[in-house]
Scaffold this motif. Structure first.
Motif, short mmCIF file in Angstrom:
data_model
loop_
_atom_site.label_atom_id
_atom_site.label_comp_id
_atom_site.label_asym_id
_atom_site.label_seq_id
_atom_site.Cartn_x
_atom_site.Cartn_y
_atom_site.Cartn_z
N SER A 9 45.32 42.98 41.66
CA SER A 9 44.71 42.62 42.57
C SER A 9 43.64 41.74 42.81
O SER A 9 42.81 41.64 41.69
CB SER A 9 44.17 44.10 43.31
OG SER A 9 43.53 44.05 44.39
N GLU A 11 41.41 42.04 44.97
CA GLU A 11 40.40 42.55 46.02
C GLU A 11 39.51 43.04 44.92
O GLU A 11 39.37 44.46 44.60
CB GLU A 11 40.77 43.65 46.70
CG GLU A 11 41.84 43.39 47.87
CD GLU A 11 41.03 42.68 48.86
OE1 GLU A 11 39.91 43.00 49.18
OE2 GLU A 11 41.48 41.50 49.43
N LYS A 28 38.66 47.22 43.96
CA LYS A 28 38.61 47.98 45.31
C LYS A 28 40.02 48.75 45.40
O LYS A 28 40.11 49.90 46.02
CB LYS A 28 38.30 46.99 46.37
CG LYS A 28 36.98 46.48 46.21
CD LYS A 28 36.75 45.47 47.34
CE LYS A 28 36.28 46.54 48.76
NZ LYS A 28 36.05 45.36 49.91
#
Length: 236
Positions: A9, A11, A28
Motif C-alpha cells: 500500500s 497509504e 494505514k
C-alpha cells in the motif's frame, strides 16, 4: 513515502523514529510498522551483561533500552526469555541439622492492575541473612503452605519461625516452632528490611510506579532473579 513491505500500500505515514534515529513508518491499510533498509543489529554479550545488571536496579525497561541503545521490542523479548530461565527454587549454603531461626513475612504487589494482588511470601535465615523460601500468590492458607513447601528440608525439620499474626501461618507451620510476634519485638526486623530493599531495587514493586508488571511470569521471574542475586552477594 515508501510502500508498505507487507501489502504494498502507498497509504503510509511517518510514525516517529526508532532507537537508532531511523524514520519509522506505519501503513494505514494493514497497520504494519517498518523502516526503510532495515539492518539486523547484533547485541554484544557485554551489552547483555550490562542489561542483566540494570534489571537488578530500579530502572524501567524504557530507561534500560535508552541506556543500552537497544529497541524496546528486542529488550522485552530478551527479558521474557531471561525471566523464563530463572530457577524457581532457592539456592542457599549447606546447613546442618540443629537450631535454625527464620523470619517470614508477606509483601503486597500487583500485576496488570491493583485489583490483581500478588502477595510475595518470603522466609529469611536469621544467621546467614539468606532468603530461604519464596512464593508468589494470594494471601491465603495456600500461600503459606507454598512458602513452607519452598523451604529446604532442613528448615522444615528444625527451624523456629517468627512471623506476624497473620492466621495462615498458624494453620501451616508446626505449632511448637511457630512464634507470632509484633513488629515492636524486632523478631521480624531482618525480613522487613529485606522487603524494603527489594521494593526499592525492583522497579515493578515500588508502590507508586509506571513500571508495574503486566505479565505474571515476568513479575515472578524478576522477584526470583533478585533473590538469587541477593543470596549470591552475601557470599562474595
Amino acid at each position: 513515502m515508501p510502500n508498505c513491505p507487507s501489502c504494498e500500500s502507498k497509504e503510509v505515514v511517518k510514525k516517529g523514529r526508532i532507537h537508532n534515529g531511523k524514520q519509522n513508518y506505519k501503513c494505514k491499510a494493514c497497520g504494519r510498522q517498518f523502516v526503510e533498509d532495515p539492518q539486523q543489529k547484533l547485541i554484544s554479550q557485554q551489552t547483555k551483561d550490562l542489561i542483566d545488571r540494570l534489571l537488578l536496579e530500579k530502572i524501567p525497561l524504557a530507561g534500560i533500552a535508552r541506556v543500552c541503545d537497544v529497541s524496546e521490542s528486542w529488550l522485552q523479548d530478551y527479558v521474557n526469555r531471561k525471566y523464563e530461565s530463572v530457577p524457581r527454587q532457592v539456592e542457599v549454603s549447606f546447613k546442618k541439622k540443629g537450631r535454625l531461626t527464620i523470619q517470614c513475612d508477606e509483601m503486597w504487589s500487583f500485576v496488570g492492575a491493583k485489583g490483581n494482588k500478588q502477595w510475595i511470601w518470603l522466609a529469611l535465615d536469621v544467621g546467614t541473612r539468606e532468603i530461604v523460601g519464596v512464593h508468589v500468590g494470594d494471601r491465603s492458607e495456600q500461600g503459606a503452605r507454598q512458602l513452607w513447601a519452598s523451604l529446604p528440608d532442613v528448615y522444615r525439620q528444625c527451624a523456629v519461625a517468627y512471623t506476624d499474626f497473620w492466621d495462615a501461618y498458624a494453620l501451616v507451620f508446626p505449632q511448637t516452632r511457630h512464634k507470632a510476634v509484633g513488629k515492636e519485638t524486632g523478631k521480624t526486623s531482618y525480613i522487613e528490611r529485606f522487603n524494603c530493599t527489594m521494593r526499592q531495587r525492583v522497579s515493578r514493586l515500588v508502590r507508586k510506579t509506571l513500571s508495574f508488571s503486566k505479565k505474571l511470569e515476568n513479575h515472578i521471574g524478576a522477584i526470583w532473579m533478585f533473590v538469587h542475586h541477593y543470596n549470591t552477594s552475601l557470599h562474595v
